[in-house]
Design a protein around this motif. Structure first.
Motif, short mmCIF file in Angstrom:
data_model
loop_
_atom_site.label_atom_id
_atom_site.label_comp_id
_atom_site.label_asym_id
_atom_site.label_seq_id
_atom_site.Cartn_x
_atom_site.Cartn_y
_atom_site.Cartn_z
N GLN A 649 40.86 -28.24 3.40
CA GLN A 649 40.68 -27.71 2.03
C GLN A 649 39.82 -26.46 2.01
O GLN A 649 40.13 -25.47 1.33
N ALA A 650 38.70 -26.50 2.77
CA ALA A 650 37.77 -25.36 2.75
C ALA A 650 38.45 -24.10 3.28
O ALA A 650 38.23 -23.00 2.76
N ASN A 651 39.31 -24.25 4.30
CA ASN A 651 39.98 -23.08 4.87
C ASN A 651 41.03 -22.49 3.92
O ASN A 651 41.47 -21.36 4.11
N LEU A 652 41.45 -23.28 2.92
CA LEU A 652 42.32 -22.74 1.87
C LEU A 652 41.52 -22.14 0.71
O LEU A 652 41.83 -21.07 0.20
N ILE A 653 40.46 -22.88 0.32
CA ILE A 653 39.68 -22.46 -0.86
C ILE A 653 38.92 -21.17 -0.59
O ILE A 653 38.87 -20.27 -1.43
N GLY A 654 38.32 -21.05 0.60
CA GLY A 654 37.53 -19.85 0.91
C GLY A 654 38.36 -18.57 0.78
O GLY A 654 37.99 -17.65 0.02
N PRO A 655 39.50 -18.44 1.47
CA PRO A 655 40.34 -17.23 1.30
C PRO A 655 40.87 -17.08 -0.12
O PRO A 655 41.04 -15.96 -0.59
N TRP A 656 41.15 -18.22 -0.79
CA TRP A 656 41.63 -18.11 -2.18
C TRP A 656 40.58 -17.44 -3.06
O TRP A 656 40.90 -16.57 -3.88
N ILE A 657 39.32 -17.84 -2.91
CA ILE A 657 38.24 -17.23 -3.70
C ILE A 657 38.15 -15.74 -3.40
O ILE A 657 38.02 -14.90 -4.30
N GLN A 658 38.24 -15.37 -2.10
CA GLN A 658 38.16 -13.96 -1.73
C GLN A 658 39.34 -13.18 -2.33
O GLN A 658 39.17 -12.04 -2.80
N ALA A 659 40.53 -13.80 -2.33
CA ALA A 659 41.71 -13.11 -2.89
C ALA A 659 41.54 -12.88 -4.39
O ALA A 659 41.90 -11.83 -4.92
N ARG A 660 40.96 -13.87 -5.10
CA ARG A 660 40.74 -13.69 -6.54
C ARG A 660 39.70 -12.60 -6.81
O ARG A 660 39.81 -11.84 -7.77
N MET A 661 38.68 -12.53 -5.94
CA MET A 661 37.67 -11.47 -6.09
C MET A 661 38.33 -10.10 -5.96
O MET A 661 38.06 -9.17 -6.73
N GLU A 662 39.22 -9.96 -4.97
CA GLU A 662 39.91 -8.68 -4.77
C GLU A 662 40.85 -8.39 -5.94
O GLU A 662 40.96 -7.24 -6.37
N GLU A 663 41.50 -9.44 -6.47
CA GLU A 663 42.39 -9.24 -7.61
C GLU A 663 41.61 -8.76 -8.83
O GLU A 663 42.05 -7.86 -9.55
N ILE A 664 40.42 -9.34 -9.06
CA ILE A 664 39.58 -8.89 -10.18
C ILE A 664 39.19 -7.44 -9.99
O ILE A 664 39.20 -6.64 -10.94
N GLY A 665 38.84 -7.07 -8.75
CA GLY A 665 38.48 -5.67 -8.48
C GLY A 665 39.63 -4.73 -8.79
O GLY A 665 39.43 -3.67 -9.37
N ARG A 666 40.85 -5.13 -8.39
CA ARG A 666 42.02 -4.27 -8.68
C ARG A 666 42.27 -4.16 -10.18
O ARG A 666 42.58 -3.08 -10.69
N CYS A 667 42.14 -5.28 -10.90
CA CYS A 667 42.36 -5.25 -12.35
C CYS A 667 41.35 -4.35 -13.04
O CYS A 667 41.70 -3.59 -13.94
N SER A 668 40.09 -4.42 -12.61
CA SER A 668 39.04 -3.66 -13.29
C SER A 668 39.19 -2.17 -13.07
O SER A 668 38.69 -1.38 -13.88
N MET A 669 39.85 -1.76 -12.02
CA MET A 669 39.98 -0.33 -11.73
C MET A 669 41.41 0.16 -11.90
O MET A 669 41.76 1.26 -11.47
#
Length: 898
Positions: A649-669
């Motif tokens: 689970q952790a190996n899925l959740i960790g990259p998922w959180i990072q991907a959402r962080m990058e998605e938020i960055g793309r949306c904001s800019m």
């Protein structure tokens, strides 16, 4: 330059809208219509007197009283507020002409071209020319400045009348003559602005005389508009004089325009005060929430810093459960409060910037940075507390294991000591060798050697017991006193046995030279049975020894060692058979040679029965040990499954959180759509994130199972629960903060009137000069960005701008700071000067305002707000209770302190 032609022939037969047509050359040969002349005389005379009375004079006959030019010049000075050249005081005709010319020159200087009007006609008392001149003055100073939606003065006044009277039945203003004959138009204007003065619904269209007289009386009594018209003249004239009507209606416009100006000023003030009151409420809410959050942190940190260990594992497990409750129940709401506090602070600062107010400075110690610092301190202490809990639980686990091991070994040793030590002590102090024969002495010596061999075998056990006791001391075992007491008792007894053994050996060795007979078989039996007996006792102790492991590999190591032990059993069984064979040999010799007497082995207390019993126990303990090790192996396999389950689970959740962080960055800019598009994407992203929460909860559940199983490492993942928690909290905070930033940009855009294209242009410029792509520009890149947008920057001006966008002198400019600066540069806001001007209108141009005036013009709550905060006015001519609205307005915008 405006041109006013007074050549109107005053023909009774022209159409209703002819007054809008260009006036023809003034015809000196035609006379005014007598009815019109009468209306103009009365109206123009009343209009002139309404201004001349401010100078303490008036006129009676309009064509006579202006002939010398003196009152004409005075009239122009009053209505213009300017000084005319000094008049000639002589009474000769040329003196009068000179004065009238000074008046006409002044009118011409105001952009009016006089046609067919000369000073001589005025001096000669020409009624037509005099009335035409006064009409020129009225047009220039009473009507010309009236403009509604960029219309001409006449059209503007008519449009104003039409709009004000539009809601009223039976009122249809189309011109400045017949539309006013029924009096309803005048009454409608009064009712629209002062409804308390006239009950319009009771008026009748069939009573024009009553309506006109009512309007004229109210205007004179309540509006300070003199009676310029006679109701009877208007009714008895088919077409009233439009100039007279326009003059009178313009007085209504000026009377009510001042009231509308005061209303506009009051509305502006109410809007500004409303913004201030709302901002103050947000400031109070921020201070309260910040205080509550900091107080919670202040109370929580000492609890987390309390590292006093408990004495038992169960008590420490309760501490760990309390900590889990804190992480699950108490801290998450505070994370949300901290995030909301940052959002509220940013929103408040944006509103203050939009309303041109100074930035909000929280109380000392309550800045967002202070809260972030306190939160960071809390998390540092929290992390240390969890590490301490787990370390302490491991220590207690180790202590319990050592204590149990100590008890087992001490019990085994004390059982051995209790069974033999009293006999040994009696044997060691016995004087039997004094009367013994040589054979008996030798037997005693061999017996003593066997005893020493047995005693030496127990030396290791005593040392192990002492070593365990020492380790329990070093690890601060809670019941170390009883451990030390028991260990001391064992050591004291052991020392006593050692001393006695040494003394007896010395005695026997002195006697050995005299006694030489030894029973070799018994001696051999004793020598071989004692080590073998010790081996069996050691084997039993090892087979019952407790073990503590954390991995499958450690269990497998114990299993391998146990298999090696089982491999030695055949060899041990052969040694057992050999020892029993010695005893059988003794019995055989005794039978063969007829030896009589006691056949007890004098050199050993170990019987063949004891060896048989202990051997049977060893054989029973072997399968029990097999079973215990297999159970532990199964437990470690279960623990390994827990590790793998958590890691998956952790190996899925960790990259998922990072991907959402990058998605938020793309949306904001993002540059492609509108801010609303970005907001929609971010809201969708936020929904996805919130919906993902059950995965975090499941992982927390697996983490709890791991902790309850005392699993402290996991080689299958680099993610710990702490990493996931921190990442999850950061993700929630980032999406909320980014949504707030977009909301702030929308708020700024809408409040400042910034178009989406401008916002996109600002973002494009920022992205281009954000060379490091980290959401910020350094000062050099910012300067280049401004130059690219057309700013002509000197060092002083650039330093001023940097103070605005980077007040903390961090050396970088964020996107929000850049947007705030550009919106300030491209949009208008209310200013302190505008608010001061509005207060000046309410104060009737006084430099101060009274509390009664504020209560009359403003809503109650805002009036009291001003009264409670305005400082007293200390300027010249102030009345008691005068308030300084200038200082108050400046303080609203941070330009002074109240």
């Amino acid at each position: 330059m405006n041109q006013i032609d007074l050549s109107d022939p005053y023909d009774n037969g022209y159409e209703p809208d002819d007054y809008m047509m260009p006036e023809e050359e003034w015809d000196r040969d035609l006379l005014l219509d007598p009815a019109w002349e009468k209306q103009q005389r009365k109206t123009f005379t009343a209009w002139c007197n309404s201004h001349l009375r401010k100078a303490g004079t008036q006129i009676e006959n309009i064509e006579e009283d202006f002939r010398n030019g003196l009152k004409l010049m005075l009239l122009l000075e009053v209505i213009s507020g300017e000084r005319l050249p000094k008049p000639d005081r002589g009474k000769m005709r040329f003196h009068k002409i000179a004065n009238v010319n000074k008046a006409l020159d002044f009118i011409t200087s105001k952009g009016v071209k006089l046609v067919s009007i000369g000073a001589e006609e005025i001096v000669d008392g020409n009624v037509k020319m005099t009335l035409g001149m006064i009409w020129t003055i009225i047009l220039r100073f009473a009507i010309q400045d009236i403009s509604v939606e960029e219309t001409s003065a006449k059209e503007g006044l008519l449009l104003w009348c039409q709009r004000k009277t539009a809601p009223y039945r039976n009122v249809n203003v189309q011109n400045f003559h017949v539309s006013w004959k029924d009096g309803l138009g005048f009454c409608a204007l009064i009712h629209r602005h002062k409804p308390e003065l006239v009950d319009f619904h009771k008026l009748e269209v069939d009573d024009p005389l009553g309506n006109l007289n009512l309007a004229f009386d109210i205007a004179e009594k309540h509006l300070d508009i003199p009676k310029m018209l006679d109701a009877e003249d208007i009714l008895n004239t088919p077409k009233p004089d439009e100039r007279a009507i326009m003059t009178y209606v313009s007085c209504f416009y000026h009377a009510f325009a001042g009231a509308e100006q005061a209303e506009t000023a009051a509305n502006r003030i109410c809007k500004v005060l409303g913004v201030n009151q709302e901002n103050e409420k947000l400031m109070e809410d921020y201070e309260r929430l910040a205080s509550e959050l900091l107080e919670w942190i202040r109370r929580t940190i000492p609890w987390l810093e309390n590292r006093v260990p408990e004495k038992t594992m169960s008590e420490m497990q309760r501490k760990l459960e309390d900590f889990r409750d804190y992480r699950r129940k108490h801290k998450p709401p505070k994370v949300q409060e901290k995030c909301q506090l940052e959002i509220s602070f940013n929103t408040l600062q944006t509103k203050l910037r939009i309303s041109n107010r100074p930035a909000f400075m929280p109380s000392e110690g309550k800045m967002v940075s202070d809260i972030a610092s306190a939160w960071q301190g809390l998390e540092q202490v929290e992390k240390g507390y969890e590490e301490w809990l787990l370390t302490e639980i491991r220590r207690l686990e180790r202590l319990d294991h050592l204590a149990e091991k100590f008890r087992q070994k001490a019990t085994n040793h004390q059982s051995w000591a209790a069974g033999d030590s009293l006999n040994d002590e009696e044997m060691l102090t016995r004087k039997d060798y004094e009367s013994a024969s040589l054979m008996e002495v030798r037997a005693l010596l061999r017996k003593h050697e066997a005893f020493e061999s047995d005693l030496s075998a127990h030396q290791d056990r005593v040392e192990q017991i002492a070593a365990i006791a020492q380790e329990l001391n070093e690890l601060d075992y809670h019941d170390v006193a009883s451990v030390n007491q028991r260990c001391q008792s064992i050591c004291d007894l052991w020392d006593q046995l050692g001393t006695l053994t040494q003394k007896r050996r010395e005695s026997l060795e002195r006697t050995e030279k005299l006694l030489e007979t030894v029973e070799q078989l018994f001696l051999e039996y004793a020598k071989r049975s004692a080590p073998f007996n010790n081996w069996m006792e050691g084997a039993m102790e090892d087979l019952q020894d407790m073990f503590i492991v954390h991995t499958i590999e450690e269990v497998q190591t114990l299993i391998a060692a146990h298999e090696q032990f089982k491999a030695t059993l055949p060899e041990a069984d052969a040694e057992r058979q050999a020892i029993l064979g010695i005893q059988q040999e003794v019995l055989k010799i005794s039978q063969n040679y007829g030896i009589r007497g006691d056949l007890t082995n004098p050199y050993s207390t170990i019987t063949t029965e004891e060896i048989a019993i202990k051997w049977d126990k060893v054989k029973k303990l072997v399968p029990q040990r097999d079973s215990a090790l297999q159970e532990e192996l199964a437990l470690q396999h279960a623990n390994e499954r827990l590790r793998r389950q958590f890691a998956a689970q952790a190996n899925l959740i960790g990259p998922w959180i990072q991907a959402r962080m990058e998605e938020i960055g793309r949306c904001s800019m993002a540059m492609g759509g509108t801010l609303e598009d970005q907001m929609t994407q971010l809201k969708q992203c936020e929904h996805v994130i919130v919906s993902y929460k059950p995965n975090i909860d499941r992982l927390e559940g697996d983490h709890q199972l791991i902790q309850e199983s005392l699993i402290f490492d996991n080689k299958h993942t680099n993610y710990t629960m702490e990493h996931i928690r921190v990442g999850w909290e950061l993700l929630l905070t980032t999406v909320a903060r980014t949504i707030n930033e977009i909301e702030t940009q929308i708020l700024t855009r809408d409040a400042k009137g910034i178009s989406q294209e401008q916002m996109n242009e600002f973002r494009s410029s920022f992205n281009h000069f954000d060379r490091k792509k980290n959401g910020a520009m350094d000062s050099d890149d910012f300067r280049a960005c401004l130059i690219s947008m057309g700013y002509d920057l000197g060092e002083v001006e650039f330093a001023r701008i940097m103070m605005l966008v980077d007040p903390n002198a961090s050396g970088v400019v964020s996107f929000q700071s850049f947007i705030d600066f550009m919106t300030r540069e491209t949009a208008d806001t209310d200013t302190a000067e505008q608010v001061i001007a509005s207060f000046r209108i309410l104060a009737a141009d006084k430099p101060y305002i009274l509390a009664d005036e504020l209560r009359r013009e403003l809503p109650p709550d805002q009036a009291e707000y001003c009264i409670s905060r305005m400082p007293p006015y200390s300027g010249p001519g102030a009345l008691p209770g005068a308030l300084d609205y200038t200082a108050f307005s400046s303080a609203l915008y941070g330009e002074s302190d109240l």
